[in-house]
Design a protein around this motif. Structure first.
Motif, PDB file in Angstrom:
ATOM      1  N   ASN A 160      42.188  38.889  28.908  1.00 21.48           N
ATOM      2  CA  ASN A 160      43.486  39.039  29.564  1.00 21.48           C
ATOM      3  C   ASN A 160      43.549  38.011  30.682  1.00 21.48           C
ATOM      4  O   ASN A 160      42.518  37.624  31.236  1.00 21.48           O
ATOM      5  CB  ASN A 160      43.664  40.443  30.136  1.00 21.48           C
ATOM      6  CG  ASN A 160      45.071  40.667  30.685  1.00 21.48           C
ATOM      7  OD1 ASN A 160      46.049  40.195  30.115  1.00 21.48           O
ATOM      8  ND2 ASN A 160      45.173  41.375  31.797  1.00 21.48           N
ATOM      9  N   TRP A 161      44.716  37.554  31.023  1.00 25.36           N
ATOM     10  CA  TRP A 161      44.819  36.511  32.048  1.00 25.36           C
ATOM     11  C   TRP A 161      44.376  36.987  33.413  1.00 25.36           C
ATOM     12  O   TRP A 161      43.803  36.216  34.196  1.00 25.36           O
ATOM     13  CB  TRP A 161      46.251  35.970  32.120  1.00 25.36           C
ATOM     14  CG  TRP A 161      47.268  36.934  32.659  1.00 25.36           C
ATOM     15  CD1 TRP A 161      48.032  37.804  31.940  1.00 25.36           C
ATOM     16  CD2 TRP A 161      47.643  37.120  34.033  1.00 25.36           C
ATOM     17  NE1 TRP A 161      48.853  38.529  32.768  1.00 25.36           N
ATOM     18  CE2 TRP A 161      48.637  38.121  34.055  1.00 25.36           C
ATOM     19  CE3 TRP A 161      47.242  36.540  35.233  1.00 25.36           C
ATOM     20  CZ2 TRP A 161      49.230  38.565  35.238  1.00 25.36           C
ATOM     21  CZ3 TRP A 161      47.830  36.980  36.418  1.00 25.36           C
ATOM     22  CH2 TRP A 161      48.814  37.973  36.422  1.00 25.36           C
ATOM     23  N   GLY A 218      48.026  42.110  37.056  1.00 19.41           N
ATOM     24  CA  GLY A 218      48.181  42.490  35.655  1.00 19.41           C
ATOM     25  C   GLY A 218      48.872  43.807  35.429  1.00 19.41           C
ATOM     26  O   GLY A 218      49.065  44.222  34.289  1.00 19.41           O
ATOM     27  N   VAL A 225      48.643  46.846  32.404  1.00 25.00           N
ATOM     28  CA  VAL A 225      47.664  46.319  31.454  1.00 25.00           C
ATOM     29  C   VAL A 225      46.288  46.241  32.115  1.00 25.00           C
ATOM     30  O   VAL A 225      45.265  46.544  31.507  1.00 25.00           O
ATOM     31  CB  VAL A 225      48.086  44.933  30.930  1.00 25.00           C
ATOM     32  CG1 VAL A 225      47.054  44.400  29.944  1.00 25.00           C
ATOM     33  CG2 VAL A 225      49.444  45.008  30.267  1.00 25.00           C
ATOM     34  N   LEU A 275      42.957  48.127  30.782  1.00 27.38           N
ATOM     35  CA  LEU A 275      41.749  47.403  30.389  1.00 27.38           C
ATOM     36  C   LEU A 275      40.531  47.871  31.166  1.00 27.38           C
ATOM     37  O   LEU A 275      39.422  47.919  30.618  1.00 27.38           O
ATOM     38  CB  LEU A 275      41.957  45.902  30.570  1.00 27.38           C
ATOM     39  CG  LEU A 275      42.756  45.224  29.457  1.00 27.38           C
ATOM     40  CD1 LEU A 275      43.019  43.766  29.788  1.00 27.38           C
ATOM     41  CD2 LEU A 275      42.024  45.324  28.122  1.00 27.38           C
ATOM     42  N   SER A 279      38.867  36.094  31.617  1.00 27.59           N
ATOM     43  CA  SER A 279      40.212  35.815  32.131  1.00 27.59           C
ATOM     44  C   SER A 279      40.399  34.310  32.233  1.00 27.59           C
ATOM     45  O   SER A 279      39.434  33.547  32.291  1.00 27.59           O
ATOM     46  CB  SER A 279      40.429  36.460  33.501  1.00 27.59           C
ATOM     47  OG  SER A 279      39.817  35.694  34.526  1.00 27.59           O
ATOM     48  N   HIS A 311      44.524  40.343  24.816  1.00 26.09           N
ATOM     49  CA  HIS A 311      45.595  41.193  25.344  1.00 26.09           C
ATOM     50  C   HIS A 311      46.590  40.285  26.064  1.00 26.09           C
ATOM     51  O   HIS A 311      46.432  39.962  27.236  1.00 26.09           O
ATOM     52  CB  HIS A 311      45.016  42.252  26.282  1.00 26.09           C
ATOM     53  CG  HIS A 311      44.180  43.263  25.578  1.00 26.09           C
ATOM     54  ND1 HIS A 311      44.664  44.451  25.106  1.00 26.09           N
ATOM     55  CD2 HIS A 311      42.864  43.228  25.209  1.00 26.09           C
ATOM     56  CE1 HIS A 311      43.699  45.130  24.501  1.00 26.09           C
ATOM     57  NE2 HIS A 311      42.605  44.404  24.545  1.00 26.09           N
ATOM     58  N   ASN A 312      47.587  39.865  25.309  1.00 28.20           N
ATOM     59  CA  ASN A 312      48.613  38.933  25.766  1.00 28.20           C
ATOM     60  C   ASN A 312      48.075  37.505  25.840  1.00 28.20           C
ATOM     61  O   ASN A 312      47.028  37.258  26.441  1.00 28.20           O
ATOM     62  CB  ASN A 312      49.200  39.323  27.129  1.00 28.20           C
ATOM     63  CG  ASN A 312      49.885  40.678  27.099  1.00 28.20           C
ATOM     64  OD1 ASN A 312      50.448  41.072  26.085  1.00 28.20           O
ATOM     65  ND2 ASN A 312      49.833  41.390  28.210  1.00 28.20           N
ATOM     66  N   HIS A 350      51.322  43.708  24.751  1.00 31.09           N
ATOM     67  CA  HIS A 350      51.798  44.572  25.828  1.00 31.09           C
ATOM     68  C   HIS A 350      53.150  44.097  26.330  1.00 31.09           C
ATOM     69  O   HIS A 350      53.740  44.708  27.226  1.00 31.09           O
ATOM     70  CB  HIS A 350      50.802  44.559  26.991  1.00 31.09           C
ATOM     71  CG  HIS A 350      49.444  45.068  26.636  1.00 31.09           C
ATOM     72  ND1 HIS A 350      49.085  46.393  26.742  1.00 31.09           N
ATOM     73  CD2 HIS A 350      48.336  44.418  26.180  1.00 31.09           C
ATOM     74  CE1 HIS A 350      47.824  46.543  26.371  1.00 31.09           C
ATOM     75  NE2 HIS A 350      47.338  45.365  26.017  1.00 31.09           N
TER      76      HIS A 350
END
Length: 481
Positions: free
Chosen positions: A7-8, A18, A21, A25, A43, A117-118, A143
């Protein structure tokens, strides 16, 4: 299994990024690691150096035993995705970033699963690494709508629901936020190193030093990693603004459909929208997220049969989350209902003008409490004094975390008809057309005059999952794809 979760936003970090989300996570990481799986948490697009520009992976100490945390510092793709409006095609094709992830997978693999995730902070062509790692299954959980929207929420210019992009022309005119700025990146740097929680003298000194370093770098003519390009290029050729967004959407869908073993959406509402835009239905399935708040054995506490109905709004005071709609509704409250409702707002305050406007309307309510956000451990006590939660997104919110938090803490919800929260409300009596203030008050007045509706709310099934149930479902998907 050896599982990479991407995820970022950095997980288990001194900063809270985030949104829902990130909360989800954290729970998933803990559950998978506790189950004996090797979990790598990666990330990208958030952390940037003040002194160098070379992209590099760095390991960071995390909080969950059994999980290893890595951040890609100085990613060529900045997150969240709306910061890439000036360079939308790099969000789908970035060979430099692909090479870095290739090296990471070789160095730390072999992985059984890469679960994204995205796709923010990385480029979509990272998914093409599946062909080089055939034993690794690549999955995507949506998401939001980042596959088809650079802003990720199909919410045009932070003002209205987006239903047409006119071959990219509307996308080009959508950006209201611009590229990443030096102050933003300094704030992130200070936060990720925990300096924002240090003594004010230390924090302020860190800010001054960072500003001075960046000033020197810019005076030397250096481009910084978060700077937008001077011209739009794709694979070496110049490309027009509208064409860039047309290519971005088409290419992203192609890469997802060609390389993912499964594509998960967190609600039926989200899946329906993505399928309409071209997501391959053979890959698609709905997977409702888990939460630590859900206890199947816990019965909701009875609500008072009389007195003001106690309402609550959680999350963010942003227009897309419906805070402006709530203030409009309070202003338009029928005179006969004045004093019939109290309201608690526990939301990160970003729209101070809207909050001030709400405060001026407080005499229409039996009580008004406003607080700037909340912690997860405060929820049970906070919601014990609430009869009805308001979940009012004007965008097609995939599955608002606040809806889950309300329902799992025994609080029925009144929701708009845009997004996955409808699936948690489950009852049409608790759903109203977004932006229709009249219907909002019709629903509320019915609930206020007939309190038994609050108990009837619990007679319908809802797609709620514990963390363990959700993790078990994911592991089944991992094994089947």
């Amino acid at each position: 299994m050896r599982i990479l979760l991407y995820n970022w936003a950095p997980a288990a970090a001194p900063v809270s990024e985030g949104g829902g989300v990130g909360v989800y996570l954290e729970n998933l990481i803990e559950t998978l690691a506790a189950g004996g799986h090797e979990v790598f948490v990666v990330s990208s697009g958030y952390r940037y150096s003040m002194v160098g520009s070379t992209p590099r992976f760095t390991r960071r100490r995390g909080t969950k035993p059994g999980a290893r945390y890595y951040d890609l510092v100085n990613s060529p793709v900045v997150a969240p995705s709306y910061l890439m409006f000036p360079d939308a095609t790099r969000a789908v094709d970035c060979p430099e970033l692909v090479a870095m992830f290739r090296d990471f997978l070789r160095r730390h693999g072999p992985f059984d699963i890469v679960h994204v995730h995205n796709v923010e902070g990385i480029s979509f062509d990272v998914l093409e690494l599946r062909s080089e790692f055939p034993a690794t299954r690549f999955l995507l959980t949506n998401h939001n709508y980042g596959v088809v929207c650079q802003q990720a929420n199909l919410w045009r210019r932070d003002e209205e629901r987006c239903t047409s992009f006119q071959d990219g022309a509307r996308c080009h005119a959508c950006n209201r936020f611009g590229a990443a700025t030096d102050p933003l990146m300094i704030s992130r740097f200070v936060g990720i190193h925990g300096l924002n929680r240090a003594h004010p003298l230390i924090r302020d000194t860190a800010w001054r030093l960072c500003r001075a370093v960046l000033k020197v770098r810019r005076s030397l003519g250096r481009r910084l990693p978060w700077d937008p390009p001077e011209s739009r290029l794709h694979q070496g050729r110049r490309i027009g603004p509208a064409d860039a967004f047309q290519l971005r959407r088409t290419r992203a869908l192609e890469l997802v459909n060609a390389n993912c073993s499964a594509v998960l959406s967190v609600s039926e509402a989200t899946e329906e929208i993505l399928l309409a835009y071209g997501l391959d239905p053979q890959l698609s399935r709905v997977s409702y997220i888990g939460t630590r708040h859900y206890d199947p054995a816990r019965a909701p506490a009875p609500k008072p049969a009389s007195g003001p109905l106690r309402l609550a709004f959680l999350g963010y005071t942003r227009p897309d989350k419906g805070f402006g709609l709530l203030v409009d509704a309070i202003e338009a409250m029928p005179d006969r209902l004045e004093g019939c409702f109290s309201l608690t707002v526990a939301a990160r305050i970003s729209d101070k003008a809207a909050v001030a406007r709400l405060e001026r309307l407080s005499d229409r309510l039996a009580g008004l409490t406003i607080r700037d956000g909340y912690r997860q451990d405060e929820l049970p006590a906070l919601l014990a004094e609430v009869d009805l939660g308001l979940v009012l997104p004007l965008w097609d919110d995939a599955l608002p975390q606040v809806a889950i938090e309300f329902v799992c803490n025994g609080v029925p919800i009144l929701v708009t008809d845009r997004g996955g929260q409808q699936e948690l409300a489950a009852d049409p009596a608790f759903v109203f057309p977004a932006e229709d203030v009249g219907e909002f008050w019709d629903r509320l007045e019915r609930i206020w005059t007939k309190r038994s509706e609050l108990q009837r709310f619990w007679t319908l099934p809802r797609p709620l999952r514990t963390n363990a149930q959700h993790a078990a479902e994911l592991l089944e998907i991992y094994g089947a794809t």
